[in-house]
Scaffold this motif. Structure first.
Motif, PDB file in Angstrom:
ATOM      1  N   ILE A  30      -1.710  -6.157  16.739  1.00 28.20           N
ATOM      2  CA  ILE A  30      -1.147  -6.237  15.389  1.00 28.20           C
ATOM      3  C   ILE A  30      -2.148  -5.582  14.433  1.00 28.20           C
ATOM      4  N   PRO A  31      -2.030  -4.282  14.183  1.00 27.52           N
ATOM      5  CA  PRO A  31      -3.016  -3.547  13.376  1.00 27.52           C
ATOM      6  C   PRO A  31      -3.221  -4.122  11.974  1.00 27.52           C
ATOM      7  N   GLU A  32      -2.189  -4.752  11.413  1.00 26.39           N
ATOM      8  CA  GLU A  32      -2.314  -5.309  10.063  1.00 26.39           C
ATOM      9  C   GLU A  32      -3.429  -6.366   9.969  1.00 26.39           C
ATOM     10  N   TRP A  33      -3.746  -6.994  11.113  1.00 27.99           N
ATOM     11  CA  TRP A  33      -4.797  -8.009  11.121  1.00 27.99           C
ATOM     12  C   TRP A  33      -6.170  -7.427  10.801  1.00 27.99           C
ATOM     13  N   SER A  34      -6.302  -6.110  10.811  1.00 28.69           N
ATOM     14  CA  SER A  34      -7.593  -5.492  10.506  1.00 28.69           C
ATOM     15  C   SER A  34      -7.997  -5.700   9.053  1.00 28.69           C
ATOM     16  N   VAL A  35      -7.120  -6.280   8.222  1.00 30.73           N
ATOM     17  CA  VAL A  35      -7.510  -6.645   6.865  1.00 30.73           C
ATOM     18  C   VAL A  35      -8.681  -7.626   6.912  1.00 30.73           C
ATOM     19  N   MET A  36      -8.745  -8.428   7.976  1.00 31.99           N
ATOM     20  CA  MET A  36      -9.832  -9.392   8.127  1.00 31.99           C
ATOM     21  C   MET A  36     -11.164  -8.706   8.403  1.00 31.99           C
ATOM     22  N   ASP A  37     -11.118  -7.447   8.852  1.00 26.63           N
ATOM     23  CA  ASP A  37     -12.335  -6.695   9.173  1.00 26.63           C
ATOM     24  C   ASP A  37     -12.845  -5.865   8.007  1.00 26.63           C
ATOM     25  N   LEU A  38     -12.109  -5.829   6.911  1.00 26.91           N
ATOM     26  CA  LEU A  38     -12.548  -5.021   5.775  1.00 26.91           C
ATOM     27  C   LEU A  38     -13.913  -5.500   5.275  1.00 26.91           C
ATOM     28  N   PRO A  39     -14.830  -4.567   5.011  1.00 28.36           N
ATOM     29  CA  PRO A  39     -16.176  -4.966   4.579  1.00 28.36           C
ATOM     30  C   PRO A  39     -16.177  -5.626   3.209  1.00 28.36           C
ATOM     31  N   PHE A  40     -16.912  -6.733   3.105  1.00 24.24           N
ATOM     32  CA  PHE A  40     -17.042  -7.498   1.863  1.00 24.24           C
ATOM     33  C   PHE A  40     -15.691  -7.962   1.319  1.00 24.24           C
ATOM     34  N   TYR A  76     -11.054   0.853   2.363  1.00 26.40           N
ATOM     35  CA  TYR A  76      -9.911   0.173   1.753  1.00 26.40           C
ATOM     36  C   TYR A  76      -8.764   1.153   1.534  1.00 26.40           C
ATOM     37  N   GLU A  77      -9.087   2.345   1.096  1.00 24.83           N
ATOM     38  CA  GLU A  77      -8.067   3.363   0.865  1.00 24.83           C
ATOM     39  C   GLU A  77      -7.387   3.750   2.178  1.00 24.83           C
ATOM     40  N   TYR A  78      -8.175   3.796   3.246  1.00 24.10           N
ATOM     41  CA  TYR A  78      -7.634   4.121   4.571  1.00 24.10           C
ATOM     42  C   TYR A  78      -6.647   3.039   5.021  1.00 24.10           C
ATOM     43  N   TYR A  79      -7.016   1.765   4.797  1.00 21.41           N
ATOM     44  CA  TYR A  79      -6.126   0.661   5.169  1.00 21.41           C
ATOM     45  C   TYR A  79      -4.839   0.721   4.354  1.00 21.41           C
ATOM     46  N   GLU A  80      -4.957   0.960   3.068  1.00 22.60           N
ATOM     47  CA  GLU A  80      -3.783   1.027   2.189  1.00 22.60           C
ATOM     48  C   GLU A  80      -2.838   2.150   2.607  1.00 22.60           C
ATOM     49  N   ARG A  95      -2.267   3.155   5.496  1.00 21.30           N
ATOM     50  CA  ARG A  95      -1.578   2.769   6.731  1.00 21.30           C
ATOM     51  C   ARG A  95      -0.609   1.604   6.538  1.00 21.30           C
ATOM     52  N   PHE A  96      -1.018   0.595   5.750  1.00 16.50           N
ATOM     53  CA  PHE A  96      -0.248  -0.649   5.692  1.00 16.50           C
ATOM     54  C   PHE A  96       0.179  -1.059   4.281  1.00 16.50           C
ATOM     55  N   GLY A  97      -0.090  -0.237   3.306  1.00 19.62           N
ATOM     56  CA  GLY A  97       0.281  -0.589   1.951  1.00 19.62           C
ATOM     57  C   GLY A  97      -0.740  -1.513   1.309  1.00 19.62           C
ATOM     58  N   THR A  98      -0.376  -2.045   0.152  1.00 22.30           N
ATOM     59  CA  THR A  98      -1.337  -2.843  -0.634  1.00 22.30           C
ATOM     60  C   THR A  98      -1.138  -4.355  -0.516  1.00 22.30           C
ATOM     61  N   GLU A  99      -0.075  -4.780   0.161  1.00 19.64           N
ATOM     62  CA  GLU A  99       0.272  -6.206   0.183  1.00 19.64           C
ATOM     63  C   GLU A  99      -0.888  -7.097   0.623  1.00 19.64           C
ATOM     64  N   TYR A 100      -1.504  -6.764   1.749  1.00 20.01           N
ATOM     65  CA  TYR A 100      -2.533  -7.638   2.308  1.00 20.01           C
ATOM     66  C   TYR A 100      -3.858  -7.520   1.552  1.00 20.01           C
ATOM     67  N   ILE A 101      -4.123  -6.349   0.983  1.00 19.91           N
ATOM     68  CA  ILE A 101      -5.348  -6.168   0.209  1.00 19.91           C
ATOM     69  C   ILE A 101      -5.241  -6.858  -1.144  1.00 19.91           C
ATOM     70  N   LYS A 102      -4.094  -6.752  -1.796  1.00 22.23           N
ATOM     71  CA  LYS A 102      -3.907  -7.413  -3.094  1.00 22.23           C
ATOM     72  C   LYS A 102      -4.026  -8.926  -2.986  1.00 22.23           C
ATOM     73  N   ALA A 103      -3.705  -9.468  -1.807  1.00 25.50           N
ATOM     74  CA  ALA A 103      -3.743 -10.916  -1.622  1.00 25.50           C
ATOM     75  C   ALA A 103      -5.158 -11.442  -1.350  1.00 25.50           C
ATOM     76  N   LEU A 104      -6.137 -10.540  -1.129  1.00 24.09           N
ATOM     77  CA  LEU A 104      -7.508 -10.973  -0.913  1.00 24.09           C
ATOM     78  C   LEU A 104      -7.997 -11.752  -2.131  1.00 24.09           C
ATOM     79  N   PRO A 105      -8.746 -12.837  -1.914  1.00 20.55           N
ATOM     80  CA  PRO A 105      -9.183 -13.683  -3.040  1.00 20.55           C
ATOM     81  C   PRO A 105      -9.865 -12.906  -4.170  1.00 20.55           C
ATOM     82  N   LYS A 106     -10.719 -11.953  -3.821  1.00 25.14           N
ATOM     83  CA  LYS A 106     -11.447 -11.238  -4.873  1.00 25.14           C
ATOM     84  C   LYS A 106     -10.507 -10.397  -5.734  1.00 25.14           C
ATOM     85  N   ASN A 107      -9.451  -9.849  -5.127  1.00 22.67           N
ATOM     86  CA  ASN A 107      -8.491  -9.052  -5.887  1.00 22.67           C
ATOM     87  C   ASN A 107      -7.561  -9.933  -6.724  1.00 22.67           C
TER      88      ASN A 107
END
Length: 350
Positions: free
Chosen positions: A116-126, A327-331, A333-345
């Protein structure tokens, strides 16, 4: 002619047999209270395979989970734990679970990204600043959507165990800035996002199974690696490295997975027992993981066997800026949904 005593013996055995049948018919429990006397075929056996040592957060929690399930089921449910890749290595355990050769595994979050490639959001640095932020994310809408993705692969996720935040080690020179990673051969876990983060820094990422990292460091096949303090210390990786950077640049946790068909075939009472035990063990594991990593850092500082550098707040900002392309590379591939939901964002949006 048979004697009176002969007929008496027959009558006695018939009455005894009828009594046993009557007693059996009145039993409310199908098995005796102590199920350990039953064979493996008569009990429920869960083979739990993992690849780290027994004295790591995952190893300790797996043993505690097995003990708790055994006690609460009176031995009817047995969790057999196989640590250190004894049954299956890093790249083998997922296939073994899907095939039903084992019933439970706890791979690192990065290990499930091939499925499940989308799970790589957990590997994003910081991406996360604390364990609380990780748990908040997994329990939120984005996390629940990620969890639901296991269903279509024949898997059931039962929880998430912490290991810790990752640090960097190497044998050549101190790592203070992203520039210091240039041309370093760094061992990483299999993850496209982790590979990307080292590539943008000019490093050379090498995907190597955890159980043979020591061997590759010893032979000089790689210069350094990233891992949690408990994993570094339990495998004595620090003995082959000269420099340790406390960066907390990435979260490393374990996804508790069972074979979905096996799980759904279990009696509801057994599923409830396992779920309750896991909830209790998970809360214990989270506290123990945090404590164990702090203890390992203290040990490494006291042994003076490796040079230790802590990133400053200014250092951290520089690192975060340098990793923006990841982060741009992840977006892309998978859009912004999972990145926008990160606590810091979410904090920034609020």
């Amino acid at each position: 002619m048979y004697s009176v005593s002969h007929y008496f013996r027959i009558s006695f055995f018939l009455l005894a047999g009828m009594s046993i049948l009557l007693l059996a018919g009145c039993r409310t429990e199908p098995y005796p209270k102590d199920f350990e006397q039953l064979s493996e075929d008569e009990r429920i056996v869960i083979r739990f395979s993992h690849v780290v040592g027994e004295d790591t957060p995952k190893g300790l929690a797996a043993r505690k989970f097995a003990q708790l399930v055994k006690e609460r089921s009176n031995g009817y449910v047995e969790v057999q734990v196989f640590p250190n890749g004894f049954l299956y290595k890093d790249g083998e355990e997922m296939e073994a679970l899907l095939n039903g050769d084992v019933q439970m595994i706890a791979p690192a979050t990065s290990k499930v990204t091939s499925l499940i490639p989308e799970w790589s959001v957990m590997d994003l640095p910081f991406a996360f600043n604390s364990y609380e932020e990780v748990h908040q994310y997994i329990n939120g809408p984005a996390g629940k959507k990620l969890i639901s993705m296991f269903d279509s692969h024949g898997l059931q996720m039962l929880g998430l165990w912490d290991n810790g935040f990752k640090q960097m080690t190497n044998r050549n020179f101190p790592i203070h800035t992203p520039e210091d990673l240039r041309q370093l051969r760094m061992r990483i876990m299999p993850s496209e996002i982790i590979s990307k983060q080292f590539l943008v820094s000019g490093a050379i990422p090498k995907e190597i199974d955890f159980n043979i990292v020591f061997h590759h460091l010893e032979n000089g096949d790689v210069d350094g690696q990233e891992n949690t303090l408990s994993n570094i210390a339990s495998k004595n990786l620090h003995l082959l490295q000269n420099y340790l950077t406390i960066s907390n640049h990435g979260y490393l946790g374990y996804v508790l997975l069972v074979n979905k068909e096996f799980w759904e075939d279990l009696p509801e009472s057994v599923r409830d027992l396992i779920a309750d035990a896991l909830l209790e063990v998970s809360e214990w594991e989270w506290k123990n993981a945090h404590k164990l990593n702090a203890e390992k850092l203290d040990e490494l500082e006291r042994c003076k066997c490796i040079d230790i550098y802590h990133l400053t707040e200014e250092d951290r900002k520089l690192w975060e800026q340098s990793f923006q392309p990841v982060y741009e590379y992840y977006e892309d591939r998978f859009g912004t949904e999972y990145i926008k939901a990160l606590p810091k964002n979410k904090k920034e949006a609020d």
